[in-house]
Design a protein around this motif. Structure first.
Motif, PDB file in Angstrom:
ATOM      1  N   THR A   1       0.790  -1.397   0.063  1.00  0.00           N
ATOM      2  CA  THR A   1      -0.041  -0.170   0.093  1.00  0.00           C
ATOM      3  C   THR A   1       1.115   1.231   0.138  1.00  0.00           C
ATOM      4  O   THR A   1       0.145   2.200  -1.050  1.00  0.00           O
ATOM      5  CB  THR A   1      -0.864  -0.028   1.503  1.00  0.00           C
ATOM      6  N   GLU A   2       1.565   1.117   1.233  1.00  0.00           N
ATOM      7  CA  GLU A   2       2.644   2.548   0.506  1.00  0.00           C
ATOM      8  C   GLU A   2       3.488   2.765  -0.393  1.00  0.00           C
ATOM      9  O   GLU A   2       3.892   3.701  -1.172  1.00  0.00           O
ATOM     10  CB  GLU A   2       4.294   2.600   1.974  1.00  0.00           C
ATOM     11  N   ALA A   3       4.374   0.993  -1.269  1.00  0.00           N
ATOM     12  CA  ALA A   3       4.465   1.319  -1.984  1.00  0.00           C
ATOM     13  C   ALA A   3       3.525   1.968  -3.654  1.00  0.00           C
ATOM     14  O   ALA A   3       3.988   2.641  -3.908  1.00  0.00           O
ATOM     15  CB  ALA A   3       5.034  -0.008  -2.753  1.00  0.00           C
ATOM     16  N   ILE A   4       3.113   1.327  -3.407  1.00  0.00           N
ATOM     17  CA  ILE A   4       1.079   2.036  -4.869  1.00  0.00           C
ATOM     18  C   ILE A   4       1.770   3.426  -4.296  1.00  0.00           C
ATOM     19  O   ILE A   4       1.752   4.021  -5.151  1.00  0.00           O
ATOM     20  CB  ILE A   4      -0.321   1.558  -4.302  1.00  0.00           C
ATOM     21  N   GLY A   5       1.533   3.646  -2.929  1.00  0.00           N
ATOM     22  CA  GLY A   5       0.756   5.321  -2.711  1.00  0.00           C
ATOM     23  C   GLY A   5       2.132   6.108  -3.021  1.00  0.00           C
ATOM     24  O   GLY A   5       2.362   7.299  -3.526  1.00  0.00           O
ATOM     25  N   GLN A   6       3.133   5.482  -3.112  1.00  0.00           N
ATOM     26  CA  GLN A   6       4.542   6.581  -3.632  1.00  0.00           C
ATOM     27  C   GLN A   6       4.483   6.343  -5.297  1.00  0.00           C
ATOM     28  O   GLN A   6       5.162   7.357  -5.481  1.00  0.00           O
ATOM     29  CB  GLN A   6       6.101   5.697  -3.255  1.00  0.00           C
ATOM     30  N   LEU A   7       4.129   5.170  -5.530  1.00  0.00           N
ATOM     31  CA  LEU A   7       4.301   5.110  -7.114  1.00  0.00           C
ATOM     32  C   LEU A   7       3.110   5.812  -7.558  1.00  0.00           C
ATOM     33  O   LEU A   7       3.107   6.856  -8.908  1.00  0.00           O
ATOM     34  CB  LEU A   7       3.506   3.581  -7.519  1.00  0.00           C
TER      35      LEU A   7
ATOM     36  N   VAL B   1       3.232   8.761 -10.457  1.00  0.00           N
ATOM     37  CA  VAL B   1       3.148   9.287 -11.327  1.00  0.00           C
ATOM     38  C   VAL B   1       2.403  10.343 -11.654  1.00  0.00           C
ATOM     39  O   VAL B   1       2.289  11.313 -12.625  1.00  0.00           O
ATOM     40  CB  VAL B   1       1.886   7.420 -11.348  1.00  0.00           C
ATOM     41  N   THR B   2       1.853  10.788 -10.811  1.00  0.00           N
ATOM     42  CA  THR B   2       1.285  12.076 -10.312  1.00  0.00           C
ATOM     43  C   THR B   2       2.157  13.333 -11.345  1.00  0.00           C
ATOM     44  O   THR B   2       2.090  13.613 -11.703  1.00  0.00           O
ATOM     45  CB  THR B   2       0.482  12.349  -8.839  1.00  0.00           C
ATOM     46  N   ALA B   3       3.534  13.374 -10.135  1.00  0.00           N
ATOM     47  CA  ALA B   3       4.425  14.478 -10.312  1.00  0.00           C
ATOM     48  C   ALA B   3       5.060  14.586 -11.943  1.00  0.00           C
ATOM     49  O   ALA B   3       4.966  15.090 -12.423  1.00  0.00           O
ATOM     50  CB  ALA B   3       5.334  14.211  -9.404  1.00  0.00           C
ATOM     51  N   MET B   4       5.304  13.040 -12.377  1.00  0.00           N
ATOM     52  CA  MET B   4       5.757  12.159 -13.550  1.00  0.00           C
ATOM     53  C   MET B   4       4.469  13.049 -14.661  1.00  0.00           C
ATOM     54  O   MET B   4       4.784  13.875 -15.549  1.00  0.00           O
ATOM     55  CB  MET B   4       5.809  11.542 -14.133  1.00  0.00           C
ATOM     56  N   GLN B   5       2.782  13.347 -14.003  1.00  0.00           N
ATOM     57  CA  GLN B   5       1.533  14.309 -15.070  1.00  0.00           C
ATOM     58  C   GLN B   5       2.434  15.377 -14.976  1.00  0.00           C
ATOM     59  O   GLN B   5       2.138  15.630 -15.935  1.00  0.00           O
ATOM     60  CB  GLN B   5       0.727  13.051 -14.933  1.00  0.00           C
ATOM     61  N   GLY B   6       2.115  15.620 -13.794  1.00  0.00           N
ATOM     62  CA  GLY B   6       2.816  17.343 -13.697  1.00  0.00           C
ATOM     63  C   GLY B   6       3.676  17.933 -14.607  1.00  0.00           C
ATOM     64  O   GLY B   6       3.882  18.704 -15.794  1.00  0.00           O
ATOM     65  N   MET B   7       4.855  17.672 -14.960  1.00  0.00           N
ATOM     66  CA  MET B   7       6.083  17.492 -15.385  1.00  0.00           C
ATOM     67  C   MET B   7       5.910  17.485 -16.899  1.00  0.00           C
ATOM     68  O   MET B   7       6.247  18.222 -17.674  1.00  0.00           O
ATOM     69  CB  MET B   7       7.066  16.106 -15.282  1.00  0.00           C
ATOM     70  N   GLN B   8       4.811  16.436 -17.285  1.00  0.00           N
ATOM     71  CA  GLN B   8       4.751  16.178 -19.289  1.00  0.00           C
ATOM     72  C   GLN B   8       3.252  17.496 -18.713  1.00  0.00           C
ATOM     73  O   GLN B   8       4.174  17.466 -20.095  1.00  0.00           O
ATOM     74  CB  GLN B   8       3.972  15.046 -19.119  1.00  0.00           C
ATOM     75  N   ASN B   9       2.876  17.430 -18.064  1.00  0.00           N
ATOM     76  CA  ASN B   9       1.689  18.422 -18.655  1.00  0.00           C
ATOM     77  C   ASN B   9       2.379  19.797 -18.974  1.00  0.00           C
ATOM     78  O   ASN B   9       2.602  20.939 -19.753  1.00  0.00           O
ATOM     79  CB  ASN B   9       0.701  18.971 -17.648  1.00  0.00           C
ATOM     80  N   ARG B  10       3.839  20.048 -17.981  1.00  0.00           N
ATOM     81  CA  ARG B  10       4.366  21.167 -17.469  1.00  0.00           C
ATOM     82  C   ARG B  10       5.360  21.533 -18.778  1.00  0.00           C
ATOM     83  O   ARG B  10       5.644  22.370 -20.025  1.00  0.00           O
ATOM     84  CB  ARG B  10       5.608  21.878 -16.264  1.00  0.00           C
TER      85      ARG B  10
END
Length: 187
Positions: free
Chosen positions: A53-59, A63-72
């Motif tokens: 659960t912790e690993a999934i939360g970190q992933l 993923v959210t950070a990568m999507q933000g970077m990709q959008n930027r």
């Protein structure tokens, strides 16, 4: 529990207790081991579940950070494309301005030489007139003279366009050169 005596042959009599006193603790021990093993497996499962659960939360955070970077990055690419198209437009405008400047420069040169030609013609310096005409022909400046008379010159009372004035002066210089040539041959 009562222990019944065995018969002489070592066999148990019917009705005797089949579980000896020493075997009961082994069964309890085995049951305790199974319970402990089951509890350990449950604890391991819960521990793995929590770490998963912790690993999934970190992933998900990654993923959210990568999507933000990709959008930027996509927005930066769009800005870059817009800037490049703006640069191309400005370069095209600069080239157009340069060509206009060259055309105005040629027109200015043609008009100044026409003015100079008129002054030389009035001074009756045919040799210098011929040099100016030849240079204008070499540089193809006669085409830079406008065929229409600007309004400012019309207001001054002029009626001949610069191109027509150049043609008149050229013909006059050629005619006077021909006269001068005829006079030299006549002498």
């Amino acid at each position: 529990m009562k222990l019944k005596k065995r018969n002489e042959e070592g066999l148990m009599e019917p009705g005797e207790d089949l579980t000896p006193k020493g075997k009961k603790p082994v069964v309890v021990y085995i049951m305790v081991l199974f319970i402990v093993a089951f509890l350990l497996m449950a604890w391991s499962f819960a521990s793995h579940q929590r770490s998963n659960t912790e690993a999934i939360g970190q992933l998900q955070t990654s993923v959210t950070a990568m999507q933000g970077m990709q959008n930027r990055m996509i927005s930066l690419q769009d800005e870059l494309e817009a800037a490049q198209s703006k640069i191309q437009e400005l370069e095209r405008q600069a080239e157009l301005r340069d060509s206009e400047m060259k055309a105005y420069d040629r027109q200015y040169t043609a008009l100044s030489r026409l003015y100079f030609l008129e002054r030389l013609y009035r001074q009756e310096d045919l040799e210098s007139c011929r040099k100016v005409i030849d240079r204008m022909e070499e540089d193809d400046l006669a085409v830079c003279l406008s065929e229409n008379l600007p309004l400012s010159e019309q207001e001054l009372g002029l009626t001949v366009s610069p191109r027509e004035r150049y043609r008149q002066l050229k013909e006059a210089v050629e005619a006077r050169e021909a006269e001068a040539g005829d006079q030299e041959t006549a002498q």
